[in-house]
Motif scaffolding. Structure first.
Motif, PDB file in Angstrom:
ATOM      1  N   VAL A 542       0.848  -1.200   0.000  1.00  0.00           N
ATOM      2  CA  VAL A 542       0.000   0.000   0.000  1.00  0.00           C
ATOM      3  C   VAL A 542       0.882   1.248   0.000  1.00  0.00           C
ATOM      4  O   VAL A 542       0.675   2.182  -0.800  1.00  0.00           O
ATOM      5  CB  VAL A 542      -0.936  -0.009   1.224  1.00  0.00           C
ATOM      6  N   PHE A 543       1.886   1.306   0.913  1.00  0.00           N
ATOM      7  CA  PHE A 543       2.796   2.455   0.945  1.00  0.00           C
ATOM      8  C   PHE A 543       3.490   2.648  -0.407  1.00  0.00           C
ATOM      9  O   PHE A 543       3.626   3.767  -0.917  1.00  0.00           O
ATOM     10  CB  PHE A 543       3.847   2.251   2.053  1.00  0.00           C
ATOM     11  N   ARG A 544       3.988   1.534  -0.978  1.00  0.00           N
ATOM     12  CA  ARG A 544       4.744   1.634  -2.232  1.00  0.00           C
ATOM     13  C   ARG A 544       3.882   2.219  -3.359  1.00  0.00           C
ATOM     14  O   ARG A 544       4.312   3.092  -4.103  1.00  0.00           O
ATOM     15  CB  ARG A 544       5.263   0.258  -2.637  1.00  0.00           C
ATOM     16  N   ASN A 545       2.625   1.749  -3.496  1.00  0.00           N
ATOM     17  CA  ASN A 545       1.751   2.231  -4.553  1.00  0.00           C
ATOM     18  C   ASN A 545       1.381   3.692  -4.356  1.00  0.00           C
ATOM     19  O   ASN A 545       1.384   4.493  -5.304  1.00  0.00           O
ATOM     20  CB  ASN A 545       0.491   1.375  -4.637  1.00  0.00           C
ATOM     21  N   LEU A 546       1.037   4.074  -3.101  1.00  0.00           N
ATOM     22  CA  LEU A 546       0.633   5.470  -2.859  1.00  0.00           C
ATOM     23  C   LEU A 546       1.803   6.422  -3.056  1.00  0.00           C
ATOM     24  O   LEU A 546       1.646   7.505  -3.662  1.00  0.00           O
ATOM     25  CB  LEU A 546       0.056   5.596  -1.442  1.00  0.00           C
ATOM     26  N   ILE A 547       2.999   6.047  -2.530  1.00  0.00           N
ATOM     27  CA  ILE A 547       4.167   6.939  -2.675  1.00  0.00           C
ATOM     28  C   ILE A 547       4.621   6.976  -4.134  1.00  0.00           C
ATOM     29  O   ILE A 547       5.004   8.027  -4.666  1.00  0.00           O
ATOM     30  CB  ILE A 547       5.302   6.467  -1.750  1.00  0.00           C
ATOM     31  N   SER A 548       4.604   5.799  -4.808  1.00  0.00           N
ATOM     32  CA  SER A 548       4.987   5.749  -6.234  1.00  0.00           C
ATOM     33  C   SER A 548       4.067   6.629  -7.063  1.00  0.00           C
ATOM     34  O   SER A 548       4.512   7.363  -7.954  1.00  0.00           O
ATOM     35  CB  SER A 548       4.952   4.303  -6.713  1.00  0.00           C
ATOM     36  N   ASN A 549       2.741   6.587  -6.798  1.00  0.00           N
ATOM     37  CA  ASN A 549       1.789   7.441  -7.516  1.00  0.00           C
ATOM     38  C   ASN A 549       2.060   8.920  -7.232  1.00  0.00           C
ATOM     39  O   ASN A 549       1.954   9.780  -8.114  1.00  0.00           O
ATOM     40  CB  ASN A 549       0.357   7.099  -7.103  1.00  0.00           C
ATOM     41  N   ALA A 550       2.389   9.224  -5.920  1.00  0.00           N
ATOM     42  CA  ALA A 550       2.666  10.617  -5.574  1.00  0.00           C
ATOM     43  C   ALA A 550       3.878  11.137  -6.358  1.00  0.00           C
ATOM     44  O   ALA A 550       3.895  12.282  -6.837  1.00  0.00           O
ATOM     45  CB  ALA A 550       2.913  10.734  -4.075  1.00  0.00           C
ATOM     46  N   ILE A 551       4.933  10.284  -6.477  1.00  0.00           N
ATOM     47  CA  ILE A 551       6.116  10.671  -7.261  1.00  0.00           C
ATOM     48  C   ILE A 551       5.729  10.847  -8.733  1.00  0.00           C
ATOM     49  O   ILE A 551       6.144  11.807  -9.406  1.00  0.00           O
ATOM     50  CB  ILE A 551       7.232   9.620  -7.120  1.00  0.00           C
ATOM     51  N   LYS A 552       4.914   9.915  -9.212  1.00  0.00           N
ATOM     52  CA  LYS A 552       4.516   9.894 -10.621  1.00  0.00           C
ATOM     53  C   LYS A 552       3.784  11.180 -11.016  1.00  0.00           C
ATOM     54  O   LYS A 552       4.035  11.753 -12.102  1.00  0.00           O
ATOM     55  CB  LYS A 552       3.635   8.666 -10.858  1.00  0.00           C
ATOM     56  N   PHE A 553       2.917  11.679 -10.111  1.00  0.00           N
ATOM     57  CA  PHE A 553       2.089  12.834 -10.462  1.00  0.00           C
ATOM     58  C   PHE A 553       2.576  14.127  -9.820  1.00  0.00           C
ATOM     59  O   PHE A 553       1.847  15.109  -9.762  1.00  0.00           O
ATOM     60  CB  PHE A 553       0.635  12.566 -10.055  1.00  0.00           C
ATOM     61  N   SER A 554       3.817  14.135  -9.285  1.00  0.00           N
ATOM     62  CA  SER A 554       4.401  15.354  -8.723  1.00  0.00           C
ATOM     63  C   SER A 554       5.290  16.024  -9.758  1.00  0.00           C
ATOM     64  O   SER A 554       5.895  15.382 -10.625  1.00  0.00           O
ATOM     65  CB  SER A 554       5.231  15.014  -7.465  1.00  0.00           C
ATOM     66  N   TYR A 555       5.362  17.363  -9.631  1.00  0.00           N
ATOM     67  CA  TYR A 555       6.232  18.124 -10.516  1.00  0.00           C
ATOM     68  C   TYR A 555       7.672  18.011 -10.044  1.00  0.00           C
ATOM     69  O   TYR A 555       7.936  17.713  -8.868  1.00  0.00           O
ATOM     70  CB  TYR A 555       5.814  19.597 -10.533  1.00  0.00           C
ATOM     71  N   THR A 556       8.595  18.254 -10.964  1.00  0.00           N
ATOM     72  CA  THR A 556      10.011  18.223 -10.600  1.00  0.00           C
ATOM     73  C   THR A 556      10.294  19.269  -9.520  1.00  0.00           C
ATOM     74  O   THR A 556       9.819  20.407  -9.613  1.00  0.00           O
ATOM     75  CB  THR A 556      10.879  18.502 -11.838  1.00  0.00           C
ATOM     76  N   GLY A 557      11.044  18.827  -8.503  1.00  0.00           N
ATOM     77  CA  GLY A 557      11.379  19.727  -7.390  1.00  0.00           C
ATOM     78  C   GLY A 557      10.312  19.802  -6.319  1.00  0.00           C
ATOM     79  O   GLY A 557      10.431  20.596  -5.385  1.00  0.00           O
TER      80      GLY A 557
END
Length: 663
Positions: A542-557
């Motif tokens: 669960v942590f991996r998917n939520l954090i991976s999605n957050a990285i995926k949809f976050s802007y650089t920086g």
């Protein structure tokens, strides 16, 4: 002159010691006694020791023994306590109360089969008859005491009864017979080395010798008794020995010596408050002063004799009343027994009549049963046919039920196969669409790298993209396999107490390279003290998917933060990013497999399975998942896990959870 015989026969069983260290020793033992049995025994011993010293002390200890024996339900101890109370009253001259307690003790001794107690009580009751001058009755009870003592081979009790019988025969004027019994009793007491018994025997023999005119022999016996009584500090026996010496010297006309012994005897008896013996001592002094011609003194002691005689007479009247009361109770008890016998006979007659009635009823029932047997016999054949039909009907019903069960089983198997077929189709669809894309991209990047035509600065960028593409393919494949296993019930959940901070930190460490490629900062703000009950492996997915999605949809920086807050019974965890956010109409589709998937800010691909897995795993761990987001303004995914049992008892930082946030 009239001689007065020593009547204190029942004291043969007891030792009265004044100023004796034995009393102090017993009182010291009483202070350390811990059990009721020990306390009762010490109370009775102290009562015996105080008999010839203090009536109140003797009676007080005997009553304490009685109360404790009643509380403890100890019949043997209660009998001994009643006997001790009776002796105390006897010494004090209250013969009515003494008799009452002797009979109470006797009844208990008879009920429990205590032969020693019965012998002692018969002896004490006989003493009371002696005081009343009912000698035939006293001889009857002394003989009962003697018979029991001989049966149990109690030599001291045998000697006591024989001595007392000798004294009773002396009161009847049968001095020869009395002398025989007293000598035999003295021999037995000497045999068992009973010092007090020897003292009593010597005094009684001395009184008989004085009556027979053998005053010198009497003086020898009384001097022997006086020496032993003085050595044992038994004041009552000392007094009786002095009384005997006074009578013997009076018989020998040695009036001065007689007066000396009589006055000392009276002094001791007054200290002991022995009313019966005081009136006898006063009469002896009256006779001595008459012989000496001192009529004023003679009158003084005659007056004292009369005063105490009235007291003793009143005690005798009380004793007679007590005896009448006991007789009435016995007669009443006998009448009640007769009534019980009559009632029992009537009950037996009633039982006989009931038995006859029952036999008649049984005979009628037997006839009725025979008639019923004939009646039902005629219908037995028809009943058999009905039973056969019912049996066949039951068999058909069972067969029908079996067919129904088989049909249901086939239908369930069909549904399961259809479900598995759907899973298979969905699995191939994902493999064909989502897994193929990353692999094709990976192949292209590898081809470019293999040609060697890429400049060095761009080659590093190419390697970074290659690593990202490879990692995305692996995670996509991992999600795919996990999702497939959940669909086929292949994941085993093993909840245990774990620290949410640790699980999150392990996942952040794994995703750190992916975040660094986009210069995204990761913050783990989860409280390290919070312990939850959950399956560690599925929670990390669960942590991996939520954090991976957050990285995926976050802007650089950008930045991603993990936070926690306690709510009643749960720990609420959240993953917050500063990315593109989610449109409102898409939120309801997020947690359903394959319904929605989009590319990240760096064109990262997804399978649409990650959030569906998160929802399923969170719910199986006993929690809920929700999302808060504004388009182009970041998202916060929240989920809850049950707090461990120990953690629930700790103070919580409460935060309300809106029902609309839980899915």
């Amino acid at each position: 002159m009239k001689f007065f015989l020593y009547l204190g026969f029942f004291f043969l069983s007891f030792v009265a010691l004044a100023q004796n260290p034995k009393i102090k020793g017993l009182e010291a033992q009483l202070k350390t006694a811990t059990t009721p049995e020990e306390q009762i025994e010490l109370y009775i011993k102290l009562s015996k020791e105080y008999r010839n010293i203090s009536f109140e002390q003797s009676l007080g200890y005997a009553k304490k023994a009685k109360e404790l024996a009643k509380q403890n339900g100890d019949s043997t101890a209660l009998s001994s306590a009643f006997n001790s109370i009776g002796v105390a009253y006897d010494l004090y001259g209250n013969y009515s109360k003494a008799t009452s307690y002797y009979y109470k003790s006797l009844r208990i001794s008879e009920a429990i089969g205590d032969s020693t107690g019965m012998s002692t009580n018969y002896n004490n009751i006989a003493n009371i008859f002696d005081i009343r001058n009912d000698i035939p009755k006293s001889i009857e009870y002394y003989n009962k005491s003697l018979e029991i003592a001989r049966a149990i081979k109690d030599t001291a009790s045998v000697a006591r009864a024989i001595i007392n019988l000798g004294s009773s025969y002396q009161l009847l004027g049968q001095s020869d017979k009395a002398l025989f019994y007293l000598k035999e009793g003295s021999r037995l007491y000497t045999l068992v080395k009973n010092e007090q018994g020897i003292v009593m025997s010597a005094n009684n023999l001395g009184f008989i010798h004085s009556e027979r005119g053998e005053w010198k022999t009497a003086i020898t016996q009384h001097n022997r008794a006086l020496e032993l009584a003085t050595n044992s500090n038994n004041y009552l026996d000392v007094a009786y020995s002095l009384s005997g010496l006074a009578v013997a010297n009076f018989t020998g006309k040695q009036y001065d010596k007689a007066l000396q012994y009589a006055l000392e005897n009276l002094r001791i008896l007054k200290e002991l408050n022995s009313k019966d013996e005081i009136q006898i001592a006063a009469m002896i002094l009256n006779d001595i002063y008459l012989e000496k011609g001192d009529y004023r003194k003679a009158h003084e002691y005659l007056t004292l004799h009369s005063q105490y005689k009235d007291s003793v007479h009143n005690a005798a009247i009380d004793l007679k009343i007590t005896e009448l009361q006991l007789t009435y109770r016995n007669e009443k008890a006998e009448q009640e027994n007769q009534l019980l016998k009559v009632e029992r006979r009537l009950k037996n007659q009633q039982l006989e009549r009931n038995t006859i009635i029952q036999v008649c009823i049984l005979a009628l029932l037997l006839i009725a049963c025979m008639a019923a047997f004939v009646f039902f016999r005629s219908r037995q054949h028809l009943h058999g046919i009905n039973q056969l039909l019912m049996h066949n009907s039951v068999i058909l019903s069972q067969q029908k039920a079996e067919l129904t069960d088989q049909a249901k089983l086939l239908n369930d198997q069909k549904e399961e196969l259809e479900k598995l077929n759907t899973v298979k189709d969905r699995l191939f669809s994902v493999i064909a669409h989502d897994l193929k894309g990353p692999l094709v991209s990976l192949k292209g990047l590898l081809h470019i790298a293999a040609t060697g035509s890429v400049p060095e600065d761009k080659f590093k960028m190419l390697l970074a993209k290659l690593e990202t593409s490879q990692q995305n393919a692996l995670w996509l494949l991992d999600n795919l396999l996990v999702w497939a296993k959940t669909q086929m019930r292949g994941i085993a959940f093993r909840p245990k107490n774990v620290t949410a901070h640790t699980l999150a930190q392990e996942t952040l460490h794994l995703l750190q390279p992916q975040a660094q490629q986009k210069s995204i900062t990761l913050h783990n703000n989860i409280d390290e003290a919070d312990v939850v009950t959950a399956d560690p492996e599925t929670t990390k997915i669960v942590f991996r998917n939520l954090i991976s999605n957050a990285i995926k949809f976050s802007y650089t920086g950008g930045a991603i933060s993990l936070n926690s807050v306690r709510i009643p019974g749960y720990l609420e965890l959240s993953v917050t990013d500063e990315g593109v956010g989610i449109q409102h109409d898409v939120i309801d589709k997020l947690f359903v497999a394959r319904n929605y998937s989009s590319s990240g800010t760096a064109n990262e691909k997804g399978s649409g399975l990650g959030l569906a897995l998160c929802k399923e795993f969170i719910e199986q761990n006993g929690g809920f998942i929700s999302v808060e987001s504004k388009f182009r303004n970041g998202s916060t995914f929240k989920f809850t896990l049950p707090l461990a049992a120990d953690a629930v008892d700790q103070p919580t930082k409460t935060q309300p959870v809106l029902e609309s946030e839980l899915y």
